[in-house]
Design an enzyme around this catalytic site. Structure first.
Site, mmCIF file in Angstrom:
data_model
loop_
_atom_site.group_PDB
_atom_site.id
_atom_site.type_symbol
_atom_site.label_atom_id
_atom_site.label_comp_id
_atom_site.label_asym_id
_atom_site.label_seq_id
_atom_site.Cartn_x
_atom_site.Cartn_y
_atom_site.Cartn_z
ATOM 1 N N ASP A 168 32.665 45.682 46.122
ATOM 2 C CA ASP A 168 32.005 46.129 44.895
ATOM 3 C C ASP A 168 31.141 47.356 45.209
ATOM 4 O OD1 ASP A 168 30.866 46.240 42.411
ATOM 5 O OD2 ASP A 168 29.778 44.345 42.550
ATOM 6 N N LYS A 199 30.836 41.513 58.062
ATOM 7 C CA LYS A 199 29.475 41.416 58.609
ATOM 8 C C LYS A 199 29.515 40.230 59.571
ATOM 9 C CE LYS A 199 25.149 42.768 58.605
ATOM 10 N NZ LYS A 199 24.735 44.063 59.184
ATOM 11 N N ASP A 239 27.514 47.768 57.120
ATOM 12 C CA ASP A 239 26.449 48.781 57.148
ATOM 13 C C ASP A 239 26.966 50.078 57.766
ATOM 14 O OD1 ASP A 239 26.695 47.059 59.296
ATOM 15 O OD2 ASP A 239 24.589 47.109 59.860
ATOM 16 N N TYR A 260 30.218 35.841 44.840
ATOM 17 C CA TYR A 260 30.189 35.979 43.377
ATOM 18 C C TYR A 260 30.699 34.717 42.676
ATOM 19 C CZ TYR A 260 29.375 41.035 43.854
ATOM 20 O OH TYR A 260 28.855 42.271 44.153
ATOM 21 N N ASP A 267 32.221 51.699 44.762
ATOM 22 C CA ASP A 267 31.421 52.613 43.940
ATOM 23 C C ASP A 267 30.911 53.791 44.778
ATOM 24 O OD1 ASP A 267 31.773 51.294 41.583
ATOM 25 O OD2 ASP A 267 29.635 51.089 41.129
#
Ligand code: NAD
Length: 357
Positions: free
Chosen positions: A246, A190, A222, A135, A250
């Site tokens: 992020d 990851k 994942d 980001y 959620d």
């Protein structure tokens, strides 16, 4: 101690007023000062994060933030949009550690789309690194591809990066938080594909040497996304990078089924923090007196715990919230048959009353 109150837009002022009411009902001494932020600040000062608001935020020990944003500002240039205020506060205050608890209250177990037995008693904490990763990594932009599958084509690119100190400090935050809970950290990465996250995994493993009493497991993102809906109670503290955090936070918030119940905290290394509900400004219900103030009230509890060192007062608020739920009081977003529908202010009043009782 000083708390900056930044109500913001939409339902922000309504829900923050209830949290301030609850804070005021405790026997604590602190100063509060209110300032506009987001669209409200743009209207008053021509900028979503005016210098005066930023100064107040910098000087305060903690910030209680409502929400910002309204569709009517969507046409403004990006730097003037209300949401830029949050990014500006994170950047200026160095708020690198985002805490997002996902707690399923016994009384609201049916609000989740998952089976009750999967989420009853759920209490997990996602710690998301907030100021690094893809980001914020440079360079980024658009250009003509020099190589790849389509040389000469227009392409866009971002840079994923983490430095050792950035990973070390968020890992310390996670292990220290786990020490106060059930002493288990899941670091989500990851590493099988990304160099950045192999480094992340290596550094988290090194920091773990200082916390032999805390169990550490590593999980690919994942798999973590799957496990969160398959067996969420297997997690306690999850620590991860900005982008994975992020998305996973959620996902985790939806396990509980009620966005109006979820607080959050973003802290810097001086324990200064910004506390806000996980939801947005809900312009569709603003001004109607029906918004659920509990996420903001629970954010105020986190503020007392993390920035003001008032653990007992934080627990008093959390217990009071459980009491009003047990009494069957519900704002429309969490209402179901057999419970009593109340408005924003009534809910705040009920929490104040439960504090006394
Ligand atoms: P939202 O979270 O504001 O609303 C989503 C849905 O949840 C709406 O139906 C809303 O009525 C409901 N809802 C949210 N909070 C509630 C509460 N406390 N009580 C009852 N119902 C509640 O998300 P959105 O509609 O996608 O975004 C609206 C605005 O909020 C946009 O301008 C967006 O940019 C902004 N936003 C701000 C923040 C923030 O300030 N941190 C976060 C997310 C979105």
């Amino acid at each position: 101690m000083k708390i900056a109150i930044l109500p913001g837009d939409g339902i922000g002022p309504e829900i923050v007023a209830e949290a301030v009411k609850v804070l005021g009902a405790l026997d604590l001494h602190f100063e509060t000062e209110t300032a506009p932020v987001g669209g409200a600040a743009y209207e008053a000062h021509g900028h979503p994060l005016p210098e005066s608001t930023l100064k107040l935020a910098r000087e305060a020990d903690a910030i209680l933030f409502g929400a910002v944003g309204d569709w009517k500002y969507d046409k403004l240039d990006r730097p003037l949009r209300p949401e830029q205020a949050i990014l500006g506060l994170r950047k200026n205050l160095g708020l690198f550690a985002n805490f997002r608890p996902a707690i399923c209250y016994e009384q609201l177990v049916d609000a989740s789309s998952l089976k009750p037995e999967l989420i009853a008693g759920l209490d997990i904490l996602i710690i998301r690194e907030l100021t690094g990763d893809i980001y914020f990594g440079q360079p980024r932009g658009r250009r003509t591809a020099a190589d790849g599958h389509f040389p000469g084509a227009e392409e866009a690119f971002d840079t994923m990066r983490y430095s050792r100190p950035e990973i070390e400090r968020i890992a310390h935050v996670a292990f220290q938080a786990a020490r106060k809970r059930s002493k288990k950290v899941t670091s989500v990465d990851k590493a099988n594909v990304l160099e950045t996250f192999q480094f992340w995994k290596d550094v988290v493993t090194e920091v773990h040497q200082e916390y032999p009493d805390v169990a550490l497991e590593h999980m690919y993102v994942d798999n973590a996304a799957m496990q969160l809906v398959k067996a969420p109670k297997a997690f306690d503290v999850i620590v991860t990078g900005n982008m994975f955090g992020d998305i996973l936070s959620d996902e985790a918030s939806m396990l509980t089924g009620s966005i109006g119940m979820l607080p959050s905290a973003s802290l810097n290394s001086r324990k200064q923090g910004l506390y806000e509900p996980s939801h947005g400004s809900a312009p569709d219900i603003a001004g109607k007196g029906v918004a659920n103030p509990l996420a903001t009230i629970l954010s105020a509890a986190m503020l007392l715990r993390f920035s003001l060192d008032q653990e007992e007062a934080a627990q008093r608020i959390e217990t009071a919230v459980q009491k009003v739920l047990a009494q069957g009081l519900r704002t429309p977003d969490i209402w179901s048959d057999g419970t009593t529908k109340v408005g924003t202010a009534q809910m705040g009043d009920a929490v104040v009353k439960a504090l006394a009782g």
